[in-house]
Design a protein around this motif. Structure first.
Motif, mmCIF file in Angstrom:
data_model
loop_
_atom_site.group_PDB
_atom_site.id
_atom_site.type_symbol
_atom_site.label_atom_id
_atom_site.label_comp_id
_atom_site.label_asym_id
_atom_site.label_seq_id
_atom_site.Cartn_x
_atom_site.Cartn_y
_atom_site.Cartn_z
ATOM 1 N N LYS A 321 29.946 9.849 -61.315
ATOM 2 C CA LYS A 321 29.335 10.209 -60.039
ATOM 3 C C LYS A 321 29.199 11.719 -59.890
ATOM 4 O O LYS A 321 28.250 12.216 -59.258
ATOM 5 C CB LYS A 321 30.187 9.630 -58.900
ATOM 6 N N GLY A 322 30.132 12.464 -60.480
ATOM 7 C CA GLY A 322 30.087 13.912 -60.379
ATOM 8 C C GLY A 322 28.792 14.504 -60.906
ATOM 9 O O GLY A 322 28.255 15.469 -60.341
ATOM 10 N N TYR A 323 28.267 13.908 -61.983
ATOM 11 C CA TYR A 323 27.020 14.411 -62.561
ATOM 12 C C TYR A 323 25.831 14.134 -61.633
ATOM 13 O O TYR A 323 24.899 14.938 -61.541
ATOM 14 C CB TYR A 323 26.783 13.767 -63.930
ATOM 15 N N VAL A 324 25.864 12.977 -60.962
ATOM 16 C CA VAL A 324 24.790 12.651 -60.019
ATOM 17 C C VAL A 324 24.831 13.615 -58.840
ATOM 18 O O VAL A 324 23.789 14.067 -58.344
ATOM 19 C CB VAL A 324 24.910 11.188 -59.527
ATOM 20 N N GLU A 325 26.043 13.955 -58.384
ATOM 21 C CA GLU A 325 26.194 14.881 -57.256
ATOM 22 C C GLU A 325 25.582 16.243 -57.580
ATOM 23 O O GLU A 325 24.910 16.853 -56.735
ATOM 24 C CB GLU A 325 27.679 15.047 -56.918
ATOM 25 N N VAL A 326 25.814 16.699 -58.813
ATOM 26 C CA VAL A 326 25.244 17.981 -59.237
ATOM 27 C C VAL A 326 23.724 17.925 -59.182
ATOM 28 O O VAL A 326 23.056 18.854 -58.715
ATOM 29 C CB VAL A 326 25.718 18.347 -60.664
#
Length: 686
Positions: A321-326
């Motif tokens: 999810k962290g990559y999507v947030e970026v």
């Protein structure tokens, strides 16, 4: 039947659920499909056509069914169509890896008296399991063509349709070469073994001969007296109504159980002669079932497996999810800069960045968690485990006045409530279907998962997975409790025994899992691009406009006015905040909208990022929202009015707008009562 001179024929595809029938159908028709409901029922009718050597082949994909006993809507539709003059040839798509279970339907189809061709699908799985099928002996024993195919790899398709064309107009089976133990010589006035594929015991055959004589005398123009005699001996209600005859001296009780048992005895003969290597795969399945279907351990194991699913959903999902947030942060920043350079107004920038992107993006960031959940459910389904869960739940469901089959729609509810409600068609009793439609929406669908993730990670940190998982357990408990109360006061009891396939365990097919997950993701993204997109715009308008036009003070907006009017109803359940009330009202369109609405309501552009959740926590704590309020919100979101699509589906399946309205009101009241109890008890304890 249609004449071959017309160079046109109709072929019906039928088979057990998950036999690869639809894959085969699509391989022939491609995009040339026509989907509608059968007249008078909510069962889909799928049609297509193609040309084969100058002849037009019309294909009809019948509902998946285990038998033609005419109990469920699917079975009734399939049988009625095959018996009609509309169909020329029936292709029975058989899962070769589950030959024993599939042959029951095959024997019923052959008895119907229509031309039948067996499409032996999934032969690659048979080979992987170290089994072999005698493709010479099997058609000898069945008296019909048996064509090995691979629907997925598109192998054997031309041979199959060639056999169907050749077999057209041939209702009498080919020469049958099989023997029943101790019955090698006919003891009757005609040689049953030479005429029929399925030959019953002498007592049954004598009875069928006598019933046939009565039918011929009363109905001289019929074509298949043997099939009619079999159905009459089984006390088939539909056939008894259409062909009333006096049989008290011949038939005193239903012979259905005897006929079913003798069919399976013959199937065992076929398996013994035609299938080699079956015992090896059965041994592994039996060992696993000693635990997974154990009387005491099965339910704890199920709960443990679902706990592991949620651990993966959070642990792996949050990492991705962290990559999507970026990505969402980059899109917001780039869009805002682009609009500023264009000289766009402050209102337009706010609409696009704070309304649309923040709303839709707030839901998109949960995509990795959704993918992990669907992946896990697909693996459990394709491995053969989920059917065990329904079997295990049969006893519990029986005490609730339902069969274990009723738990299947409830299981589907973990994915999406709409197909789960549609799956209630498989129940034979209308009362059971209505009851299942009432309790299935309590099962926590994937659309609610973003709500659990957001609020559990904000308020419960390292215990977030347990908090979210508890919502699924609560949903099951409320559904079961509701069914128990209805059964207790309604004193209704299901007479439908559970008949469900318990397939051998297998390593899940990567392609099957991929297709399942891909379709779910596609639906999720389509919803994000339509329902959530529109809801985000509406929410932004409601929160940025009031009676005096555009306003920078959200408390003066139409949304705030609506929320403040309804707040008194929500205050006793710990949700007396107009922002939360507005988000819940918006969530009726789609449950994910609750999260996107919160993003717009609290002005947070990337609500699921670490910074976004920190800002959300500060905003919530600023209005007095605590962890107890968060629990109340999650429980209420779990139980209150289902999404609009579910309400429409309930109306369609029940054929009653009143029942759909009652279901929505019932869920709302249930959600309020349970949330009230949780919040008030929590206030006393804390």
């Amino acid at each position: 039947m249609k004449s071959n001179d017309n160079k046109e024929m109709t072929v019906a595809f039928i088979g057990n659920p998950n036999c690869g029938k639809t894959t085969l159908f699509n391989a022939y028709t491609g995009a040339n499909l026509k989907v509608a409901n059968w007249p008078g029922v909510t069962v889909e009718k799928v049609e297509g056509s193609f040309d084969f050597k100058g002849e037009k082949i019309n294909l009809v994909d019948l509902p998946g069914t285990y038998s033609l006993s005419s109990y469920t809507m699917e079975e009734q539709v399939s049988r009625d169509f095959i018996l009609s003059d509309e169909v020329d040839v029936v292709i029975d798509v058989v899962d070769a890896s589950a030959l024993e279970r599939n042959l029951y339907l095959a024997l019923q189809l052959i008895e119907l008296g229509k031309p039948v061709v067996i499409a032996l699908n999934m032969m690659d799985i048979v080979e992987k399991r170290g089994m072999e099928i005698d493709l010479h002996r099997l058609p000898e024993m069945l008296g019909v063509p048996v064509i090995p195919i691979s629907a997925r790899k598109r192998k054997g398709l031309d041979i199959l349709i060639h056999a169907a064309v050749h077999h057209n107009e041939q209702s009498v089976p080919d020469r049958i070469l099989h023997e029943h133990p101790n019955s090698t010589v006919s003891k009757h006035r005609h040689d049953h073994h030479d005429e029929y594929v399925m030959v019953y015991s002498d007592k049954i055959e004598d009875m069928l001969d006598n019933i046939e004589d009565r039918l011929r005398a009363s109905y001289p123009d019929e074509k298949n007296y043997r099939w009619l005699a079999i159905k009459i001996s089984e006390y088939d209600s539909d056939i008894l109504k259409r062909y009333p005859i006096e049989l008290k001296d011949i038939l005193s009780q239903s012979m259905e159980d005897v006929i079913i048992n003798e069919k399976y005895d013959f199937i065992e003969e076929i398996i013994d002669e035609c299938l080699v290597g079956k015992k090896k795969t059965e041994e592994w399945t039996d060992k696993a079932d000693k635990i997974l279907t154990h009387k005491f351990w099965s339910i704890p194991v199920f709960l443990l497996i679902m706990a592991v699913v949620f651990f993966l959903t959070f642990a792996v999902g949050d990492f991705l999810k962290g990559y999507v947030e970026v990505g969402i942060d980059y899109i917001i920043g780039a869009t805002e800069a682009f609009l500023i350079n264009l000289g766009a107004s402050k209102q337009m920038i706010s609409l696009i960045c704070d309304g649309i992107i923040a709303g839709v993006g707030g839901v998109i960031t949960f995509l990795p968690n959704i993918i992990i959940l669907f992946f896990a459910l697909a693996v459990l389904e394709d491995s053969g485990y989920m059917s065990r869960v329904a079997y295990v739940m049969d006893g519990i469901m029986g005490s609730l006045g339902l069969s274990g089959r009723a738990f299947i729609p409830m299981l589907l509810g973990f994915g999406c409530t709409v197909p789960a409600i549609m799956a209630s068609r498989a129940l034979e009793s209308k009362k059971d279907r209505m009851k299942v439609m009432l309790i299935t929406p309590f099962m926590s669908c994937s659309a609610r998962l973003p709500i659990y993730i957001l609020f559990s990670e904000i308020f419960f940190k390292e215990h977030a997975m347990i908090a979210a998982y508890s919502m699924y357990v609560i949903g099951i408990a409320v559904a079961i409790l509701t069914a128990w109360i209805i059964n207790k006061f309604g004193k209704t009891k299901s007479e439908n025994a559970l008949l469900i396939e318990l397939p051998e365990y297998k390593i899940p097919s990567g392609r099957t899992v991929f297709i399942y997950v891909f379709e779910k993701i596609k639906d999720f993204l389509q919803k994000a691009g339509t329902t959530i997109f529109i809801a985000s715009i509406i929410m932004w308008v409601l929160l940025n406009f009031g009676i005096h036009g555009y306003t920078g003070d959200m408390t003066e907006s139409f949304g705030a006015m609506i929320g403040k009017i309804v707040v008194p109803l929500f205050k006793p359940i710990g949700l007396g905040f107009w922002q939360i009330v507005v988000a819940l009202i918006a969530g009726i369109s789609a449950k994910e909208v609750v999260v996107s609405s919160c993003a717009v309501l609290f002005g947070i552009q990337n609500i699921n990022s670490e910074l976004g959740m920190s800002m959300m926590q500060q905003a919530l704590e600023g209005i007095g929202f605590t962890s107890l309020n968060a629990v109340s919100l999650m429980i209420f979101s779990l139980l209150y009015i289902p999404c609009a699509a579910t309400i429409v589906t309930i109306k369609k399946e029940s054929k009653s707008a009143g029942w759909a309205a009652f279901s929505a009101l019932f869920q709302l009241c249930t959600a309020w009562i349970i949330t009230f109890l949780v919040y008030q008890i929590g206030m006393i304890i804390l």
